[in-house]
Design an enzyme around this catalytic site. Structure first.
Site, PDB file in Angstrom:
ATOM      1  N   GLY A 112      -3.530  -2.486  10.015  1.00 47.19           N
ATOM      2  CA  GLY A 112      -2.389  -2.887   8.443  1.00 47.19           C
ATOM      3  C   GLY A 112      -1.077  -2.578   9.740  1.00 47.19           C
ATOM      4  O   GLY A 112      -1.131  -1.878  10.853  1.00 47.19           O
ATOM      5  N   HIS A 156       0.863  -1.075   0.457  1.00 45.03           N
ATOM      6  CA  HIS A 156       0.550   0.093  -0.276  1.00 45.03           C
ATOM      7  C   HIS A 156       0.315   1.018  -0.065  1.00 45.03           C
ATOM      8  O   HIS A 156       1.592   1.646   1.263  1.00 45.03           O
ATOM      9  CB  HIS A 156      -0.703  -0.215   1.161  1.00 45.03           C
ATOM     10  CG  HIS A 156      -2.062  -0.975   0.826  1.00 45.03           C
ATOM     11  ND1 HIS A 156      -3.490  -1.149   0.712  1.00 45.03           N
ATOM     12  CD2 HIS A 156      -1.848  -2.444   1.655  1.00 45.03           C
ATOM     13  CE1 HIS A 156      -3.530  -2.250   1.027  1.00 45.03           C
ATOM     14  NE2 HIS A 156      -3.023  -3.218   1.195  1.00 45.03           N
ATOM     15  N   LEU A 157       0.764   2.128  -1.301  1.00 45.58           N
ATOM     16  CA  LEU A 157       1.651   3.163  -1.390  1.00 45.58           C
ATOM     17  C   LEU A 157       1.450   4.012  -0.761  1.00 45.58           C
ATOM     18  O   LEU A 157       1.880   5.195  -0.121  1.00 45.58           O
ATOM     19  CB  LEU A 157       2.216   3.057  -2.518  1.00 45.58           C
ATOM     20  CG  LEU A 157       3.332   2.234  -3.035  1.00 45.58           C
ATOM     21  CD1 LEU A 157       3.855   2.741  -4.266  1.00 45.58           C
ATOM     22  CD2 LEU A 157       4.822   2.357  -2.068  1.00 45.58           C
ATOM     23  N   ARG A 158      -0.370   4.570  -0.696  1.00 49.63           N
ATOM     24  CA  ARG A 158      -1.352   5.510   0.035  1.00 49.63           C
ATOM     25  C   ARG A 158      -0.534   6.973  -0.907  1.00 49.63           C
ATOM     26  O   ARG A 158      -1.775   8.189  -0.478  1.00 49.63           O
ATOM     27  CB  ARG A 158      -0.777   6.072   1.164  1.00 49.63           C
ATOM     28  CG  ARG A 158      -0.321   4.755   2.051  1.00 49.63           C
ATOM     29  CD  ARG A 158      -1.820   3.734   2.828  1.00 49.63           C
ATOM     30  NE  ARG A 158      -1.547   3.036   3.966  1.00 49.63           N
ATOM     31  CZ  ARG A 158      -2.383   1.974   3.825  1.00 49.63           C
ATOM     32  NH1 ARG A 158      -3.516   2.131   3.146  1.00 49.63           N
ATOM     33  NH2 ARG A 158      -1.921   1.307   5.223  1.00 49.63           N
ATOM     34  N   ASP A 204       1.601  -6.838   2.356  1.00 49.17           N
ATOM     35  CA  ASP A 204       0.985  -6.334   2.669  1.00 49.17           C
ATOM     36  C   ASP A 204       1.333  -5.002   3.393  1.00 49.17           C
ATOM     37  O   ASP A 204       0.768  -4.519   4.856  1.00 49.17           O
ATOM     38  CB  ASP A 204      -0.564  -7.002   3.773  1.00 49.17           C
ATOM     39  CG  ASP A 204      -1.603  -5.995   3.402  1.00 49.17           C
ATOM     40  OD1 ASP A 204      -2.109  -5.615   2.852  1.00 49.17           O
ATOM     41  OD2 ASP A 204      -2.406  -6.276   4.505  1.00 49.17           O
ATOM     42  N   ASN A 245      -6.937   1.110  -3.160  1.00 48.70           N
ATOM     43  CA  ASN A 245      -6.833   1.693  -1.670  1.00 48.70           C
ATOM     44  C   ASN A 245      -6.864   3.230  -1.277  1.00 48.70           C
ATOM     45  O   ASN A 245      -6.350   3.315  -0.379  1.00 48.70           O
ATOM     46  CB  ASN A 245      -7.887   0.661  -0.626  1.00 48.70           C
ATOM     47  CG  ASN A 245      -6.674   0.050   0.226  1.00 48.70           C
ATOM     48  OD1 ASN A 245      -5.465   0.098   0.143  1.00 48.70           O
ATOM     49  ND2 ASN A 245      -6.008   0.080   1.202  1.00 48.70           N
ATOM     50  N   ASN A 300      -5.408  -6.726   8.919  1.00 44.19           N
ATOM     51  CA  ASN A 300      -7.045  -7.607   8.588  1.00 44.19           C
ATOM     52  C   ASN A 300      -6.026  -8.503   6.933  1.00 44.19           C
ATOM     53  O   ASN A 300      -5.839  -7.878   6.236  1.00 44.19           O
ATOM     54  CB  ASN A 300      -8.316  -7.050   8.007  1.00 44.19           C
ATOM     55  CG  ASN A 300      -9.149  -7.014   8.113  1.00 44.19           C
ATOM     56  OD1 ASN A 300      -8.975  -8.615   7.703  1.00 44.19           O
ATOM     57  ND2 ASN A 300      -9.953  -6.292   7.330  1.00 44.19           N
TER      58      ASN A 300
HETATM   59  O1  DOR Z   1      -4.217  -5.208   7.611  1.00 39.90           O
HETATM   60  C1  DOR Z   1      -4.992  -4.277   6.538  1.00 39.90           C
HETATM   61  N1  DOR Z   1      -4.892  -3.243   6.145  1.00 39.90           N
HETATM   62  N2  DOR Z   1      -5.998  -5.332   5.599  1.00 39.90           N
HETATM   63  C2  DOR Z   1      -6.435  -4.335   4.799  1.00 39.90           C
HETATM   64  O2  DOR Z   1      -6.861  -5.343   4.258  1.00 39.90           O
HETATM   65  C3  DOR Z   1      -6.323  -2.698   4.342  1.00 39.90           C
HETATM   66  C4  DOR Z   1      -4.813  -2.796   4.211  1.00 39.90           C
HETATM   67  C5  DOR Z   1      -4.856  -1.392   4.529  1.00 39.90           C
HETATM   68  O3  DOR Z   1      -5.099  -0.752   3.829  1.00 39.90           O
HETATM   69  O4  DOR Z   1      -4.392  -0.691   6.087  1.00 39.90           O
HETATM   70 ZN    ZN Z   2      -3.437  -5.206   1.076  1.00 34.07          ZN
END
Ligand code: DOR
Ligand code: ZN
Length: 440
Positions: free
Chosen positions: A327, A63-65, A308, A95, A281
């Site tokens: 996360g 996830h680079l945000r 992740d 996302n 998650n």
């Molecule tokens: O732990 C998680 N972080 N699970 C996810 O499904 C989303 C991710 C996040 O974008 O922070």
């Molecule tokens: Zn993820």
């Protein structure tokens, strides 16, 4: 420019190669590899005695945000963290805000990630499965694919409606785009923040039952079998999911799966009570799950390791457990955790370790990465890893903006020392302390 990586253990799963030898990089390409290479005229010579020389690592779940959450991470800080971890290619999740659901956003991402500050790390974008990630209307997959996405995913917003998932898979199948799914039936996890078990009962926290994951793993595998759409199952965390994936593969469904380092190294019982740095998650599960995940990875039922990497800001995690976002960061600990918990325990050979961290994930999204074969990657992508270096992880010294890690203070055996990609070199501070280092 000629760079010689001399006398290391060359581990290239794409050629089933495990030999002591040298690798020559010339003009950002792999020129030679093997036991007898021409070292003459080297501009830089790195003595890799005792180290592994591997294809640059590949993390297909990051996830680079950006855009939208640059206070958590930016493309630049994320790619720098990747290089420090040995990763030269990463796939990033959609996302963001707005979500990566159209070609203009993919252009933005590819443009930002090709800036010189990104350390030469290649970013392969994953497009949103549904428009605005609302779970209703499928994205325009043909347009996304033309723009450069390597997969489509609903990560973090798992599609609850099976008919929409079926339609998305049919459409992705038509354009030959893999679908990646976070498997969670949210009607079973509403308001829950950790694994459902003895620990959640003791802490008085609502738990996520394993079946919430497994129901979606089964559903998505069945839809993949029915539609023929390549399906990649993200962050598998339970033994039941493993059993379902094994069956789906036996049936011939085009299914692949990943496991995260935290899911094969930590369990819910070990969590310091209410420590939000242990909240993710899917959640941490049990010893039986960890053991099953590890044997499934070794057996190839689970194909690869992915982090992740999910950075969050300090103030976002510094709240009561139930309110904290899910996360943890992972790019800069993946090698340490994997070598410590799997390789040094004899659960994965060094060659298989590199396969799970590089060659296999590259195959899943068909990325030009994960190999030391000359000419097979756009530029030379190489990692040098000292498998025996013992070091203590200090989250405050990381490149990622996210400091949300359960591993702060942990001692690991195995560290990335050098990462080469596109003419850029990341060099760990421990490299200069090596007694045998010659120059460069
Ligand atoms: O732990 C998680 N972080 N699970 C996810 O499904 C989303 C991710 C996040 O974008 O922070
Ligand atoms: Zn993820």
């Amino acid at each position: 420019m000629k760079i010689v990586l001399k006398g290391g253990r060359i581990l290239d799963p794409s050629q089933d190669l495990d030999v002591i030898g040298s690798v020559v990089l010339e003009n950002d390409q792999i020129a030679e590899i093997g036991t007898k290479v021409d070292e003459r005229g080297a501009d830089e010579l790195y003595d890799c005695t005792g180290c592994w020389i591997t294809p640059g690592l590949v993390d297909i779940h990051v996830h680079l945000r950006e855009p939208g959450y640059s206070h958590k991470e930016t493309i630049i800080t994320g790619t720098q963290a990747a290089a420090a971890g040995g990763f030269t290619t990463i796939a990033c999740m959609p996302n963001t805000d707005p979500p990566l659901d159209n070609p203009a956003l993919i252009d933005f991402l590819l443009d930002q990630s090709s800036s010189p500050e990104a350390g030469g790390v290649f970013v392969a974008p994953i497009g949103a499965l549904t428009q605005e990630m609302k779970g209703e209307r499928p994205s325009d997959f043909a347009a996304l694919k033309r723009a450069g996405v390597v997969a489509a995913s609903d990560d973090a917003f798992p599609l609850q409606n099976s008919a929409v998932m079926q339609r998305c898979m049919e459409l992705c199948r038509q354009v030959d785009l893999p679908v990646a799914t976070h498997c969670e039936d949210q009607s079973l996890t509403m308001g829950a923040s950790m694994n459902e078990g003895a620990m959640s009962a003791v802490l008085g926290l609502r738990g996520m039952p394993r079946t919430a994951e497994e129901i979606h793993v089964a559903r998505n595998c069945l839809l993949s079998f029915e539609t023929g759409c390549p399906l990649h199952i993200l962050h598998v965390s339970t033994w039941g999911s493993v059993a379902i994936i094994e069956q789906a593969k036996d049936l011939g469904a085009p299914v692949t799966a990943e496991v995260c380092p935290h899911h094969f190294s930590l369990i819910d019982d070990q969590m310091p009570p209410f420590d939000t740095h242990w909240k993710m998650n899917p959640p941490l599960r049990t010893k039986l799950d960890v053991e099953t995940l590890i044997s499934a990875l070794a057996a190839g039922i689970i194909d690869c390791i992915a982090t992740d990497h999910a950075p969050h800001a300090r103030h976002e995690k510094d709240v009561p457990f139930e309110q904290a976002p899910f996360g943890i960061v992972g790019l800069e600990t993946a090698v340490g955790v994997t070598l410590t918990h799997l390789t040094h325990k004899g659960l994965l050979s060094p060659l298989e370790t590199v396969r799970k961290l590089s060659t296999r994930p590259a195959e899943i999204y068909r990325l030009d990465a994960g190999t030391l074969k000359p000419g097979r990657t756009p530029v030379a992508q190489v990692a040098v890893i000292d498998p025996d270096l013992e070091w203590t992880f200090d989250v405050n010294k990381t490149f990622s903006k996210g400091k949300n890690s359960p591993y702060h203070g942990c001692v690991f055996k195995g560290k990335t020392m050098l990462t080469f990609s596109g003419g850029e070199v990341y060099r760990d501070q421990h490299w200069d302390k090596r007694p045998q280092v010659q120059n460069a």
